[in-house]
Scaffold this active site. Structure first.
Site, short mmCIF file in Angstrom:
data_model
loop_
_atom_site.label_atom_id
_atom_site.label_comp_id
_atom_site.label_asym_id
_atom_site.label_seq_id
_atom_site.Cartn_x
_atom_site.Cartn_y
_atom_site.Cartn_z
N ASP A 172 5.25 -8.56 2.60
CA ASP A 172 4.67 -9.00 1.33
C ASP A 172 3.58 -10.04 1.58
O ASP A 172 3.64 -10.78 2.56
CB ASP A 172 5.80 -9.59 0.45
CG ASP A 172 5.38 -9.75 -0.99
OD1 ASP A 172 4.35 -9.17 -1.40
OD2 ASP A 172 6.08 -10.47 -1.72
N ASN A 213 4.85 1.22 -6.25
CA ASN A 213 3.47 0.92 -5.87
C ASN A 213 2.45 1.95 -6.38
O ASN A 213 1.26 1.66 -6.45
CB ASN A 213 3.31 0.80 -4.34
CG ASN A 213 3.87 -0.48 -3.77
OD1 ASN A 213 4.27 -0.54 -2.60
ND2 ASN A 213 3.91 -1.54 -4.57
N ARG A 256 11.75 -10.98 4.91
CA ARG A 256 10.75 -10.84 3.85
C ARG A 256 9.71 -11.93 4.05
O ARG A 256 10.04 -13.11 4.22
CB ARG A 256 11.37 -10.95 2.46
CG ARG A 256 10.29 -10.83 1.39
CD ARG A 256 10.81 -10.55 0.00
NE ARG A 256 9.68 -10.21 -0.87
CZ ARG A 256 9.71 -9.38 -1.88
NH1 ARG A 256 10.81 -8.75 -2.17
NH2 ARG A 256 8.63 -9.15 -2.60
C1 FPP Z 1 2.56 -6.12 -0.07
O1 FPP Z 1 1.48 -6.97 -0.28
C2 FPP Z 1 2.25 -5.02 0.81
C3 FPP Z 1 2.17 -3.71 0.43
C4 FPP Z 1 2.36 -3.26 -0.96
C5 FPP Z 1 1.86 -2.63 1.35
C6 FPP Z 1 2.14 -2.87 2.80
C7 FPP Z 1 1.14 -2.11 3.55
C8 FPP Z 1 0.61 -2.45 4.74
C9 FPP Z 1 1.11 -3.59 5.53
C10 FPP Z 1 -0.55 -1.70 5.31
C11 FPP Z 1 -0.34 -0.27 5.59
C12 FPP Z 1 0.91 0.08 6.30
C13 FPP Z 1 1.00 0.83 7.42
C14 FPP Z 1 2.32 1.23 7.93
C15 FPP Z 1 -0.19 1.28 8.15
P1 FPP Z 1 1.02 -7.21 -1.78
O2 FPP Z 1 -0.18 -6.39 -2.03
O3 FPP Z 1 2.15 -7.00 -2.72
O4 FPP Z 1 0.66 -8.74 -1.70
P2 FPP Z 1 0.67 -9.79 -2.90
O5 FPP Z 1 2.08 -9.86 -3.39
O6 FPP Z 1 0.20 -11.03 -2.24
O7 FPP Z 1 -0.29 -9.27 -3.93
#
Ligand code: FPP
Length: 241
Positions: free
Chosen positions: A21, A69, A189
């Site tokens: 996250d 998502n 997390r």
């Molecule tokens: C959460 O950050 C992360 C995600 C929703 C996606 C995780 C994806 C990756 C790490 C990249 C792609 C993965 C692979 C396996 C290549 P957020 O967007 O919720 O962050 P925020 O809460 O700060 O907005």
């Protein structure tokens, strides 16, 4: 003791699950587009998987994309799918070199066709690898997983192949997407949020939880080793004393 974490091998978690996250916040803090946070996040995936291998962790499961998502803006969803594509295109060679088995859990049919194909190819290619199993949770929801298992069990009962009185915890465990995996010992997390967000709800029943304030793109080898050390210092009681 040669383990780089400084922890003896018998105290290394067999299975680490991570809720990655904070990509968006990492980008916002730097005045960058959210997708740049995800791009840096996918680099952190590589570093974290390499560190797990180094530490002797045999299973790493990453929450890469939840069922929820899909509700994000279409541009962001598209960018995340592109990153996954790129990860598969650019990292499958390294996955093979490092003897990693790639798996995926979730509603994989929801993925764009080309992504799904790349994923299937990488999974088939790496199926015999043994150093570590890297499982990506994609279009994943724990409640959907448990619901799917309940539906499977209901069908088996209807068809007469399962006696309702014979249903045990193992009956459910073996019908989850994770049937082939041990339960996570450690759930990490990032970004300080105290939530489990519909991730592996059945499987984390006895997992130790480590929440770090670091945002996912900042989470590196030292942070992983610190989480492992914290885990190793805990006394797991499984409801006992
Ligand atoms: C959460 O950050 C992360 C995600 C929703 C996606 C995780 C994806 C990756 C790490 C990249 C792609 C993965 C692979 C396996 C290549 P957020 O967007 O919720 O962050 P925020 O809460 O700060 O907005």
């Amino acid at each position: 003791m040669s383990n780089p974490t400084g922890i003896s091998a018998d105290k290394i978690p067999r299975h680490i699950a991570i809720i990655m996250d904070g990509n968006g916040r990492w980008a916002r803090e730097r005045g960058l587009p959210r997708i740049e946070g995800h791009r840096r996040g996918s680099e952190a995936v590589r570093a974290c998987a390499a560190a797990c291998i180094e530490a002797g962790v045999s299973h790493l499961t990453l929450y890469a994309f939840s069922k929820e998502n899909w509700q994000r803006p279409p541009d962001e969803v598209k960018a995340l799918m592109n990153l996954l594509d790129r990860f598969l295109a650019e990292r499958t060679a390294e996955i093979m070199e490092r003897n990693v088995r790639l798996r995926a859990i979730g509603h994989l049919d929801d993925l764009p066709e080309n992504t799904r194909r790349r994923l299937d190819t990488a999974m088939e290619k790496s199926a015999g690898n043994t150093a570590m199993t890297l499982t990506l949770a994609l279009s994943y929801s724990a409640r959907a997983e448990i619901t799917d298992a309940a539906r499977t069990i209901a069908r088996e009962v209807r068809d007469g192949s399962l006696d309702p009185d014979a249903v045990t915890e193992e009956t459910i465990t073996s019908r989850l997407y994770t049937a082939a995996l041990p339960d996570p010992d450690l759930l990490i997390r990032t970004s300080g949020e105290m939530r489990v967000s519909n991730f592996l709800l059945w499987q984390i029943s006895y997992a130790e939880i480590v929440v770090t304030p670091k945002l996912w793109p900042q989470f590196g080898r030292d942070d992983l080793f610190a989480a492992i050390r914290e885990y190793a210092g805990r006394h797991r009681r499984y409801g006992g004393i």
